[in-house]
Motif scaffolding. Structure first.
Motif, PDB file in Angstrom:
ATOM      1  N   ASP A 279      12.106   3.072 -16.362  1.00  0.00           N
ATOM      2  CA  ASP A 279      11.894   2.942 -14.917  1.00  0.00           C
ATOM      3  C   ASP A 279      11.780   4.310 -14.254  1.00  0.00           C
ATOM      4  O   ASP A 279      10.933   4.525 -13.373  1.00  0.00           O
ATOM      5  CB  ASP A 279      13.044   2.159 -14.278  1.00  0.00           C
ATOM      6  CG  ASP A 279      12.962   0.667 -14.569  1.00  0.00           C
ATOM      7  OD1 ASP A 279      11.838   0.167 -14.731  1.00  0.00           O
ATOM      8  OD2 ASP A 279      14.018   0.023 -14.657  1.00  0.00           O
ATOM      9  N   TYR A 280      12.635   5.238 -14.693  1.00  0.00           N
ATOM     10  CA  TYR A 280      12.578   6.581 -14.112  1.00  0.00           C
ATOM     11  C   TYR A 280      11.228   7.236 -14.404  1.00  0.00           C
ATOM     12  O   TYR A 280      10.588   7.798 -13.504  1.00  0.00           O
ATOM     13  CB  TYR A 280      13.703   7.459 -14.660  1.00  0.00           C
ATOM     14  CG  TYR A 280      13.472   8.928 -14.385  1.00  0.00           C
ATOM     15  CD1 TYR A 280      13.692   9.460 -13.121  1.00  0.00           C
ATOM     16  CD2 TYR A 280      12.972   9.777 -15.382  1.00  0.00           C
ATOM     17  CE1 TYR A 280      13.441  10.799 -12.844  1.00  0.00           C
ATOM     18  CE2 TYR A 280      12.719  11.114 -15.121  1.00  0.00           C
ATOM     19  CZ  TYR A 280      12.960  11.622 -13.852  1.00  0.00           C
ATOM     20  OH  TYR A 280      12.700  12.928 -13.583  1.00  0.00           O
ATOM     21  N   ALA A 281      10.791   7.175 -15.663  1.00  0.00           N
ATOM     22  CA  ALA A 281       9.528   7.815 -16.042  1.00  0.00           C
ATOM     23  C   ALA A 281       8.364   7.214 -15.263  1.00  0.00           C
ATOM     24  O   ALA A 281       7.454   7.935 -14.819  1.00  0.00           O
ATOM     25  CB  ALA A 281       9.299   7.670 -17.545  1.00  0.00           C
TER      26      ALA A 281
ATOM     27  N   GLY B 288       4.561   8.478 -10.950  1.00  0.00           N
ATOM     28  CA  GLY B 288       3.806   8.137  -9.752  1.00  0.00           C
ATOM     29  C   GLY B 288       3.951   9.179  -8.660  1.00  0.00           C
ATOM     30  O   GLY B 288       3.014   9.447  -7.901  1.00  0.00           O
ATOM     31  N   THR B 289       5.137   9.791  -8.594  1.00  0.00           N
ATOM     32  CA  THR B 289       5.387  10.807  -7.573  1.00  0.00           C
ATOM     33  C   THR B 289       4.552  12.059  -7.802  1.00  0.00           C
ATOM     34  O   THR B 289       4.040  12.664  -6.852  1.00  0.00           O
ATOM     35  CB  THR B 289       6.877  11.193  -7.556  1.00  0.00           C
ATOM     36  OG1 THR B 289       7.657  10.026  -7.271  1.00  0.00           O
ATOM     37  CG2 THR B 289       7.162  12.261  -6.515  1.00  0.00           C
TER      38      THR B 289
ATOM     39  N   LEU C  78       0.809  -1.220   0.000  1.00  0.00           N
ATOM     40  CA  LEU C  78       0.000   0.000   0.000  1.00  0.00           C
ATOM     41  C   LEU C  78       0.842   1.270   0.000  1.00  0.00           C
ATOM     42  O   LEU C  78       0.371   2.334  -0.390  1.00  0.00           O
ATOM     43  CB  LEU C  78      -0.931   0.008   1.219  1.00  0.00           C
ATOM     44  CG  LEU C  78      -1.890  -1.180   1.327  1.00  0.00           C
ATOM     45  CD1 LEU C  78      -2.667  -1.121   2.625  1.00  0.00           C
ATOM     46  CD2 LEU C  78      -2.842  -1.211   0.134  1.00  0.00           C
ATOM     47  N   SER C  79       2.066   1.179   0.472  1.00  0.00           N
ATOM     48  CA  SER C  79       2.927   2.362   0.543  1.00  0.00           C
ATOM     49  C   SER C  79       4.384   1.920   0.542  1.00  0.00           C
ATOM     50  O   SER C  79       4.711   0.782   0.895  1.00  0.00           O
ATOM     51  CB  SER C  79       2.640   3.184   1.805  1.00  0.00           C
ATOM     52  OG  SER C  79       2.907   2.414   2.962  1.00  0.00           O
ATOM     53  N   LYS C  80       5.249   2.846   0.146  1.00  0.00           N
ATOM     54  CA  LYS C  80       6.673   2.561   0.108  1.00  0.00           C
ATOM     55  C   LYS C  80       7.439   3.856   0.291  1.00  0.00           C
ATOM     56  O   LYS C  80       7.129   4.866  -0.352  1.00  0.00           O
ATOM     57  CB  LYS C  80       7.064   1.909  -1.223  1.00  0.00           C
ATOM     58  CG  LYS C  80       8.530   1.538  -1.330  1.00  0.00           C
ATOM     59  CD  LYS C  80       8.816   0.851  -2.655  1.00  0.00           C
ATOM     60  CE  LYS C  80      10.275   0.452  -2.783  1.00  0.00           C
ATOM     61  NZ  LYS C  80      10.560  -0.219  -4.069  1.00  0.00           N
ATOM     62  N   ILE C  81       8.410   3.854   1.183  1.00  0.00           N
ATOM     63  CA  ILE C  81       9.227   5.035   1.436  1.00  0.00           C
ATOM     64  C   ILE C  81      10.480   4.964   0.563  1.00  0.00           C
ATOM     65  O   ILE C  81      11.233   3.985   0.631  1.00  0.00           O
ATOM     66  CB  ILE C  81       9.611   5.119   2.918  1.00  0.00           C
ATOM     67  CG1 ILE C  81       8.360   5.238   3.783  1.00  0.00           C
ATOM     68  CG2 ILE C  81      10.547   6.299   3.177  1.00  0.00           C
ATOM     69  CD1 ILE C  81       8.627   5.151   5.272  1.00  0.00           C
ATOM     70  N   TYR C  82      10.686   5.976  -0.245  1.00  0.00           N
ATOM     71  CA  TYR C  82      11.867   6.001  -1.099  1.00  0.00           C
ATOM     72  C   TYR C  82      13.030   6.743  -0.440  1.00  0.00           C
ATOM     73  O   TYR C  82      14.183   6.411  -0.644  1.00  0.00           O
ATOM     74  CB  TYR C  82      11.535   6.663  -2.447  1.00  0.00           C
ATOM     75  CG  TYR C  82      10.813   5.747  -3.397  1.00  0.00           C
ATOM     76  CD1 TYR C  82      11.507   4.896  -4.249  1.00  0.00           C
ATOM     77  CD2 TYR C  82       9.421   5.721  -3.427  1.00  0.00           C
ATOM     78  CE1 TYR C  82      10.845   4.046  -5.125  1.00  0.00           C
ATOM     79  CE2 TYR C  82       8.743   4.869  -4.296  1.00  0.00           C
ATOM     80  CZ  TYR C  82       9.458   4.035  -5.139  1.00  0.00           C
ATOM     81  OH  TYR C  82       8.797   3.188  -5.987  1.00  0.00           O
TER      82      TYR C  82
ATOM     83  N   GLN D  21      -7.551  15.497  -4.542  1.00  0.00           N
ATOM     84  CA  GLN D  21      -6.399  15.576  -3.653  1.00  0.00           C
ATOM     85  C   GLN D  21      -5.382  16.567  -4.201  1.00  0.00           C
ATOM     86  O   GLN D  21      -5.255  16.751  -5.412  1.00  0.00           O
ATOM     87  CB  GLN D  21      -5.740  14.204  -3.487  1.00  0.00           C
ATOM     88  CG  GLN D  21      -6.617  13.185  -2.789  1.00  0.00           C
ATOM     89  CD  GLN D  21      -5.910  11.861  -2.589  1.00  0.00           C
ATOM     90  OE1 GLN D  21      -4.765  11.687  -2.994  1.00  0.00           O
ATOM     91  NE2 GLN D  21      -6.590  10.921  -1.959  1.00  0.00           N
ATOM     92  N   LEU D  22      -4.633  17.188  -3.294  1.00  0.00           N
ATOM     93  CA  LEU D  22      -3.600  18.148  -3.664  1.00  0.00           C
ATOM     94  C   LEU D  22      -2.239  17.476  -3.487  1.00  0.00           C
ATOM     95  O   LEU D  22      -1.875  17.096  -2.371  1.00  0.00           O
ATOM     96  CB  LEU D  22      -3.694  19.393  -2.784  1.00  0.00           C
ATOM     97  CG  LEU D  22      -2.719  20.528  -3.096  1.00  0.00           C
ATOM     98  CD1 LEU D  22      -3.039  21.128  -4.456  1.00  0.00           C
ATOM     99  CD2 LEU D  22      -2.790  21.605  -2.018  1.00  0.00           C
ATOM    100  N   ASN D  23      -1.522  17.294  -4.572  1.00  0.00           N
ATOM    101  CA  ASN D  23      -0.198  16.676  -4.525  1.00  0.00           C
ATOM    102  C   ASN D  23       0.849  17.781  -4.433  1.00  0.00           C
ATOM    103  O   ASN D  23       1.051  18.521  -5.400  1.00  0.00           O
ATOM    104  CB  ASN D  23       0.038  15.822  -5.775  1.00  0.00           C
ATOM    105  CG  ASN D  23       1.353  15.060  -5.721  1.00  0.00           C
ATOM    106  OD1 ASN D  23       2.305  15.475  -5.063  1.00  0.00           O
ATOM    107  ND2 ASN D  23       1.411  13.942  -6.420  1.00  0.00           N
TER     108      ASN D  23
END
Length: 507
Positions: free
Chosen positions: A307-309, A314-315, A83-87, A322-324
């Motif tokens: 992979d970068y794109a 996603g970021t 559900l989530s991942k910290i980079y 929602q406000l990103n």
């Protein structure tokens, strides 16, 4: 969690050779672009370790409290269930420490290093971080040692109960306090204030030899004392509204020494994190701007582009409703850069009303990058959006406001007008979900009770929040606490004596 505590920063987690080589190159690139950052130390972590650090607010050690354990379990489950991942995580200290997850792809690690250097440049140079504690890593460790010592003396349960009270109030601070220069403390008490004006007692005129008979000295003295007592009783305390409720409690609440120390720790840490909340959009936008610039122009190999794109998209993806902050900050910085590169600022630009001329406007000024560094130095999120949000930008990004339709029982689009969108964005940023509350009277009704006022800004206060917080405030203050607010546009006073909440009309 004790399994991981204390392992970081002592043993060190050296980067593998290929990432160390990438780090050296990225640091050189960032400095070449003009970024100015503290020395930044990168350490590798497992996903369990990085979740532990994240639960501690980005620090490898904090004082013991059940809340951190709860957050660790939530993050752990979120990662395990996908559900989530910290980079990345980075600490605003000098030197700065950043953590990389050891099972991320190499392209992710390079993206994160570039992103982190943007954050550290922002921490070092933005005016709103100028007063933060750059040795907070040591301060956090000292706080942890103090809390453990108090727990040894008072018992874990008693200390945790008091910490629960303090942490429920940690957002009742003044995030602007460090940036306001005052000639005297705002919350000065009646005993700390300047000398009061002398009280005059009316007397009966007469010849000098008759004055003591007409105006007996004992009467004059007692009347002066009575009037001075009356003057002191009615003087406002504090003399001005105080937004820093925790600071006011520290100065004036009847707390024991260990309680005051714990409250001070909670307040100091809340003030340290405050600038991060005040600059979330700018800070993330700035870091994202620089990682996109360095990755696309200098770092990526052909094999890493896809992979970068995928990960970058996603970021910056914007979910409906929602406000990103990454997306908004990045796009507004790019908008500013284009405007100043093309000379779309100043009197001539503002006076131009021809839409064809405005679309074609390009003086070749080339000042975009320099303007970005100027913006990074002086603004927070509110001033950033208030100054640089334009009608063109709102239209390009497709922003709109919403309202709840009680008939349809769903949220619907309310307006796409620039003024409405800007006003709603600024309103959200001004409060960040925290009501603006001020202490206005510490001797309410002449009974030593605490009265606060909620600066109603269009959103009603949450009653469940109010009941818990006012109850905890009453326990800390030792007397009933009152909050003047509005509910459904009607004046309301909420009062709590530490046992129950009552509602009345303000007098």
């Amino acid at each position: 969690m004790a399994l991981f505590s204390g392992r970081f920063l002592r043993e060190g987690r050296a980067l593998p050779p290929e990432l160390e080589e990438a780090r050296v190159g990225i640091v050189a690139l960032a400095r070449g672009y003009g970024l100015d950052f503290f020395e930044t130390i990168f350490e590798m972590c497992t996903y369990e370790e990085i979740n532990m650090i994240a639960s501690y607010g980005g620090f490898p050690t904090r004082y013991p409290h059940w809340r951190f354990g709860m957050e660790f379990i939530q993050m752990q489950k979120g990662y395990e269930y996908g559900l989530s991942k910290i980079y990345e995580m980075v600490i605003n200290t000098n030197p700065s420490y950043a953590y990389l997850m050891d099972n991320n792809l190499a392209v992710d690690q390079k993206l994160v290093m570039a992103h982190v250097l943007g954050h550290v440049d922002f921490f070092k140079n933005n005016a709103w971080f100028a007063h933060t504690d750059r040795k907070m890593l040591d301060t956090m460790a000292n706080h942890a040692a103090k809390v453990r010592r108090i727990m040894d003396e008072r018992g874990v349960s008693e200390v945790e109960r008091f910490l629960d009270l303090c942490l429920s109030l940690e957002n009742l601070i003044d995030p602007y306090a460090a940036h306001v220069v005052r000639t005297r403390p705002r919350e000065a008490s009646r005993h700390e204030d300047d000398a009061p004006v002398a009280v005059e007692v009316p007397t009966i005129p007469g010849e000098s030899y008759m004055r003591d008979f007409l105006n007996p000295p004992s009467y004059v003295a007692s009347e002066r004392a009575r009037r001075e007592e009356e003057r002191d009783r009615v003087r406002s305390f504090p003399e001005e509204p105080v937004r820093d409720v925790l600071g006011f409690l520290l100065q004036h609440a009847k707390l024991s020494g260990w309680q005051r120390e714990l409250l001070r720790i909670v307040r100091d840490e809340a003030l340290y994190f405050a600038p991060q909340g005040m600059t979330k959009i700018m800070n993330e936008g700035w870091a994202t701007y620089w990682h996109t610039t360095m990755m696309t122009q200098d770092i990526l190999s052909d094999a890493e582009v896809v992979d970068y794109a995928d990960h970058h998209s996603g970021t910056v993806a914007m979910q409906p409703g929602q406000l990103n902050p990454y997306r908004l900050g990045l796009e507004l910085l790019r908008h500013i850069e284009r405007r100043w590169d093309k000379g779309r600022f100043g009197k001539d630009w503002l006076d131009c009303t021809d839409p064809v001329a405005r679309r074609a406007w390009d003086t070749g000024a080339g000042l975009g990058r320099a303007k970005l560094f100027e913006v990074r130095r002086t603004h927070n999120d509110i001033s950033f959006l208030d100054t640089f949000l334009t009608e063109d930008f709102i239209r390009e990004q497709g922003f709109f406001t919403t309202r709840y339709d009680s008939r349809a029982q769903q949220w619907v689009i309310d307006s796409r007008e620039f003024a409405s969108v800007k006003a709603q964005l600024l309103q959200v940023l001004a409060s960040r979900g925290t009501p603006r509350v001020h202490v206005v009277d510490a001797n309410a009704f002449n009974r030593g009770e605490l009265r606060l006022v909620h600066a109603h800004e269009g959103l009603d206060i949450q009653m469940d929040w109010a009941e818990r917080v006012l109850g905890n405030l009453a326990l800390l203050w030792g007397r009933p606490v009152h909050l003047d607010t509005k509910l459904e546009d009607k004046a309301l006073r909420l009062s709590h004596d530490g046992a129950k909440l009552t509602r009345t009309l303000p007098t």
